[in-house]
Design a protein around this motif. Structure first.
Motif, short mmCIF file in Angstrom:
data_model
loop_
_atom_site.label_atom_id
_atom_site.label_comp_id
_atom_site.label_asym_id
_atom_site.label_seq_id
_atom_site.Cartn_x
_atom_site.Cartn_y
_atom_site.Cartn_z
N LEU A 128 12.22 12.81 34.24
CA LEU A 128 13.06 13.03 33.06
C LEU A 128 14.53 12.76 33.39
O LEU A 128 15.25 12.15 32.58
CB LEU A 128 12.89 14.47 32.56
CG LEU A 128 11.51 14.87 32.05
CD1 LEU A 128 11.49 16.34 31.65
CD2 LEU A 128 11.08 14.00 30.89
N CYS A 131 15.19 9.01 33.57
CA CYS A 131 15.22 8.43 32.22
C CYS A 131 16.50 8.80 31.49
O CYS A 131 17.11 7.97 30.81
CB CYS A 131 14.01 8.90 31.42
SG CYS A 131 12.42 8.29 32.00
N PHE A 132 16.92 10.05 31.64
CA PHE A 132 18.14 10.52 30.99
C PHE A 132 19.34 9.71 31.44
O PHE A 132 20.20 9.32 30.63
CB PHE A 132 18.36 12.00 31.29
CG PHE A 132 19.61 12.57 30.67
CD1 PHE A 132 19.64 12.94 29.34
CD2 PHE A 132 20.77 12.73 31.43
CE1 PHE A 132 20.80 13.46 28.77
CE2 PHE A 132 21.93 13.23 30.88
CZ PHE A 132 21.94 13.60 29.54
N LEU A 194 15.67 14.12 25.76
CA LEU A 194 15.49 14.21 27.21
C LEU A 194 16.23 15.42 27.79
O LEU A 194 15.72 16.11 28.67
CB LEU A 194 15.96 12.92 27.88
CG LEU A 194 15.04 11.71 27.67
CD1 LEU A 194 15.75 10.43 28.06
CD2 LEU A 194 13.75 11.88 28.47
N THR A 223 7.49 10.00 28.36
CA THR A 223 8.95 9.89 28.40
C THR A 223 9.41 8.66 29.19
O THR A 223 10.52 8.19 28.99
CB THR A 223 9.61 11.15 28.99
OG1 THR A 223 9.00 11.46 30.25
CG2 THR A 223 9.48 12.33 28.07
#
Length: 300
Positions: A128, A131-132, A194, A223
């Motif tokens: 996560l 990705c953020f 996110l 995600t």
């Protein structure tokens, strides 16, 4: 975690054997045939031990965690293979820069063990967070591009005059800028999703049952689709805009976000206190996607 003590020892042993191998071939004379056999046997044992501890890590501990351990293991094995190849192809004179670099690469790969997550909750948080960061960068780049692309003639020419100019490929028209707003809304909804999801996994994520571990894996898997979808949408927003392409990329991102929110809502990390932001973002995604559809259809 039970398997990590053995895994750490295997990474450490691989680093030590790579050092031993590199030093043995750093200067004349060459190791004796028996010495070469011993070196080969030692490096083989360390490599097999490293592969074995990965396979000992049960899938029940979490697919996301297992993938990270697999990738770290594969990187070490690849580094050892490269080091051996360099040694075999280098003349035995002195320690070459390429051999030093390859040896250092194995050390660096082995040192990554200390940064590996110890359970599936931490592994999913790593996914996560990664990705953020990508989504955050994409939003900032788009905002910077908008601030750098002010049209000096926008205040003296009407829309018809602007559309007749020959450099349309280098600036956003007024219609383009109207479309930018809901598209950026979807991108910002991705960032907010996110961020909130990281907090929910950190605060409520559990690894005490197979069901909870599997739910965390589901969150990580879906995600992963957010950042490439945000990137695709962002790239399609640069002039000249293809409205059909923008609409398609926005729809893809909206679909991914709806799926993320749906999986989150059904998971153990979505407590009653988390439900508010899930519902809010569901509404935000629908609203922005509706605006994108209206604006792209109006332009056709």
């Amino acid at each position: 975690m039970c398997c990590f003590a053995g895994t750490g020892q295997a990474f450490k042993a691989a680093s030590q054997e790579a050092t031993r191998l590199s030093l043995a071939f750093s200067k004349p004379p060459l190791p004796s045939p028996d010495g070469c056999d011993q070196l080969a046997d030692s490096i083989q044992k360390s490599v097999l031990a490293l592969a074995t501890v990965y396979y000992w890590l049960p899938k029940s501990q979490g697919i996301t965690l297992r993938r990270m351990v697999r990738d770290a293991t594969a990187e070490v094995l690849g580094g050892v293979a490269q080091l051996i190849e360099v040694i075999l192809s280098s003349p035995l004179q002195s320690l070459s820069q390429e051999q030093l670099t390859s040896t250092g690469g194995v050390w660096s790969s082995c040192d990554q063990f200390t940064h590996l997550p110890r359970d599936n909750q931490m592994a999913v948080l790593g996914v996560l967070s990664s990705c953020f960061g990508v989504v955050k960068d994409a939003i900032e780049e788009m905002e910077q591009a908008q601030s750098d692309s002010l049209d000096p003639f926008s205040d003296v020419l009407d829309d018809e005059g602007l559309d007749s100019r020959g450099n349309q490929d280098t600036y956003w028209s007024e219609a383009d800028r109207r479309l930018l707003s809901p598209c950026q809304g979807l991108m910002k909804a991705s960032r907010a999703c996110l961020k909130k999801l990281m907090a929910a996994v950190r605060g409520h994520g559990r690894v005490d049952t197979p069901e909870s571990i599997a739910q965390l894996d589901d969150i990580a898997d879906i995600t992963k689709d957010i950042s490439p979808s945000v990137d695709d949408l962002a790239l399609s927003l640069y002039p000249p805009m293809n409205y059909a392409g923008v609409q398609m990329n926005a729809a893809t991102l909206a679909s991914v976000l709806r799926k993320v929110l749906q999986i989150t809502r059904a998971s153990h990390v979505c407590t009653e206190s988390e439900l508010t932001w899930v519902q809010f973002l569901e509404g935000a995604v629908d609203h922005n996607m509706q605006r994108v559809t209206e604006l792209t259809q109006a332009s056709v």
